[in-house]
Design an enzyme around this catalytic site. Structure first.
Site: not given
Length: 549
Positions: A300, A311, A325
């Site tokens: 999460s 990223d 998740k």
């Protein structure tokens, strides 16, 4: 003639209105696809069913209990994270993320159907009332509290409560047979998200976070300030085993490390349009070399932070593939204070990937860790199965959606010395039980050792593994001398770590385990080589290296 016609005009108008209503209703019911009508008719069907059961079922039925049992089943049909929480459990469900709760201030485990106090929070209500680590709680408010009734959930219900309320406990102290009684006035107990903060070496700071709660961001700032006073120039953030929490906390923390305008995460759902979270450029640590540690227990909000760092090519992710998740829940409370957490959106990392793993097969979802283990994923990076499409980081590196954050550097689970004896010793809880009993019997001697290294040397000289094997043999785990010899280092490390935890703190426990942690060693190697910032991938073309644009 005209007078006669005028006399029937109201009749014809009324008839047209009725026909119009009937035709409109027909087309609305059959061709409009109005979801509200469907929901209303289904709701009426459920209500009718409950009324029929209440009126005509052969035995008396508690309709409220029936509804309470049905709610989780209905939500379970949606996804694994849409859940129903009863009013009784609602308070406890949020305690870990709130930053504090009202209780007596102890950390406990349940062994042999009895509450055993592992740690007493300094200057908390329990310590002020005279409770000590090692005490066994056998009565709560003049009622026996041992046996099958003694569960974690029931213990928390009885020990927690409103501020300034009192609870009377019957305890048995080590070496005593007679029950002694103490009354504790409940108070505010802080809960910490940052469980360890220290310098690994002269240049590298380390911070471990167990979740993302209301106070995690200010706790992180305090930890960073502490490390700054000690002159850190590299940073390791350990998210292993961090099950997540509030999205906002993850966004605030990511903001400290990203440049202005960089995307942190975005969410999107059927009824919730895309919402982006971007760095505001005010972060104080935008240039510091950074490593983030993850494993299969990182979920999460942990994945939001790790995904934003990966990223944006801001730091290096080290460890094993995270949980996966990527669903966002919204809490909604009913009038009786029960609540649901309903999935309303998915979150996406800056490259556009949703890392939610498949959940159409509920059983497979629950057994995902076991499935990964059996397929060898914990031991080989080549065994990782990517089910989602390819995406690209800011520098053009390939990353994958559809099942967790795959680390930039894979660290396999250590299997050296692993035996079936060691697995059973850890899975059965016998090591935890032995460590608690040993701590209890030697608490005074161990408490005199303020230095963890002194305690480690002392315990190694006590032949602690042999003592454990003798204890385990008496409690159902047959002694296997060859396997014990092969697993000697693993067993010794586990047992000593738990005794250190029982006597000192979670930070001391973490520092001890990190001494020979391969992920920590790899982090230090990366910093020393100046490779914490990921570079653009290179491809070989016609015998020369070309940067990938």
């Amino acid at each position: 003639m005209s007078k006669k016609s005028n006399r029937f005009t109201p009749f014809w108008m009324a008839l047209c209105v009725v026909i119009g209503i009937l035709v409109g209703t027909f087309y609305a019911n059959h061709f409009s696809g109005n979801r509200l009508n469907i929901i209303n008719s289904s709701g009426n069907k459920l209500n009718n069913l409950l009324h029929i059961i209440d009126d005509q079922y052969v035995d008396t039925v508690n309709i409220n209990d029936l509804v309470e049992k049905a709610m989780p089943q209905i939500l379970a049909e949606l996804d694994p994270h849409s859940v129903y929480i009863t009013a009784r459990d609602g308070e406890i469900a949020n305690d870990d993320l709130r930053g504090s709760f009202f209780g007596i201030g102890i950390e406990f485990v349940i062994r042999q159907d009895t509450i055993r106090v592992q740690n007493v929070i300094g200057n908390g209500p329990a310590e002020r009332a005279g409770m000590m680590a090692g005490d066994k709680i056998v009565e709560v408010d003049d009622s026996s509290f041992v046996g099958k009734i003694c569960t974690n959930e029931e213990a928390m219900h009885r020990l927690k409560g409103p501020k300034d309320t009192k609870v009377k406990l019957g305890i048995i102290r080590y070496g005593e047979k007679k029950v002694r009684y103490i009354t504790i006035t409940r108070g505010e107990i802080p809960t910490k998200s940052v469980t360890a903060c220290y310098m690994i070496d002269d240049e590298t700071g380390y911070i471990k976070m167990k979740n993302f709660g209301e106070n995690t961001y200010p706790e992180l700032l305090i930890a960073l300030a502490k490390l700054a006073q000690q002159g850190f120039s590299n940073l390791v953030i350990d998210l292993r085993g961090n099950t997540g929490g509030y999205l906002e906390s993850a966004v605030q923390i990511a903001n400290e490390f990203l440049s202005k305008g960089q995307l942190i995460v975005y969410t999107e759902g059927r009824s919730f349009p895309r919402q982006e979270y971007r760095a505001d450029g005010r972060g104080s640590y935008q240039q510091i070399p950074l490593v983030v540690l993850v494993d299969e227990g990182s979920a999460s909000a942990s994945e939001i932070l790790a995904g934003s760092i990966q990223d944006n090519d801001r730091g290096t992710i080290i460890g094993r593939r995270s949980f996966g998740k990527g669903l966002v829940q919204k809490p909604m409370e009913f009038s009786d204070h029960s609540m649901i957490r309903l999935t309303i959106a998915r979150y996406y990392t800056p490259s556009g990937r949703c890392i939610q793993k498949p959940y159409t097969d509920g059983k497979h979802y629950d057994d995902d860790w076991l499935s990964r283990y059996q397929h060898g994923e914990f031991f080989s990076v080549d065994s990782i199965k990517h089910t989602g499409p390819e995406y690209h980081t800011a520098n053009g590196r390939v990353v994958y959606g559809g099942g967790g954050i795959t680390p930039d550097i894979f660290i396999p689970e250590d299997t050296l010395g692993m035996t079936s004896y060691y697995k059973e010793a850890t899975m059965s809880g016998l090591i935890l039980q032995f460590a608690y009993n040993y701590t209890d019997e030697n608490r005074q001697r161990l408490s005199e050792m303020k230095d963890v290294k002194d305690m480690e040397r002392y315990l190694k000289n006590q032949n602690i593994v042999d003592k454990f094997a003798t204890y385990a043999d008496k409690n159902g785990l047959k002694r296997r001398n060859l396997m014990i010899q092969k697993s000697q280092k693993l067993l010794e490390r586990f047992v000593i770590s738990r005794i250190i935890y029982n006597i000192h703190s979670e930070q001391s426990w973490t520092e001890y385990l990190n001494q020979d942690d391969p992920a920590i060693k790899e982090s230090l190697r990366l910093f020393k080589a100046g490779e914490a910032f990921p570079q653009k991938p290179v491809v070989v073309e016609a015998g020369k290296k070309v940067a990938h644009a």
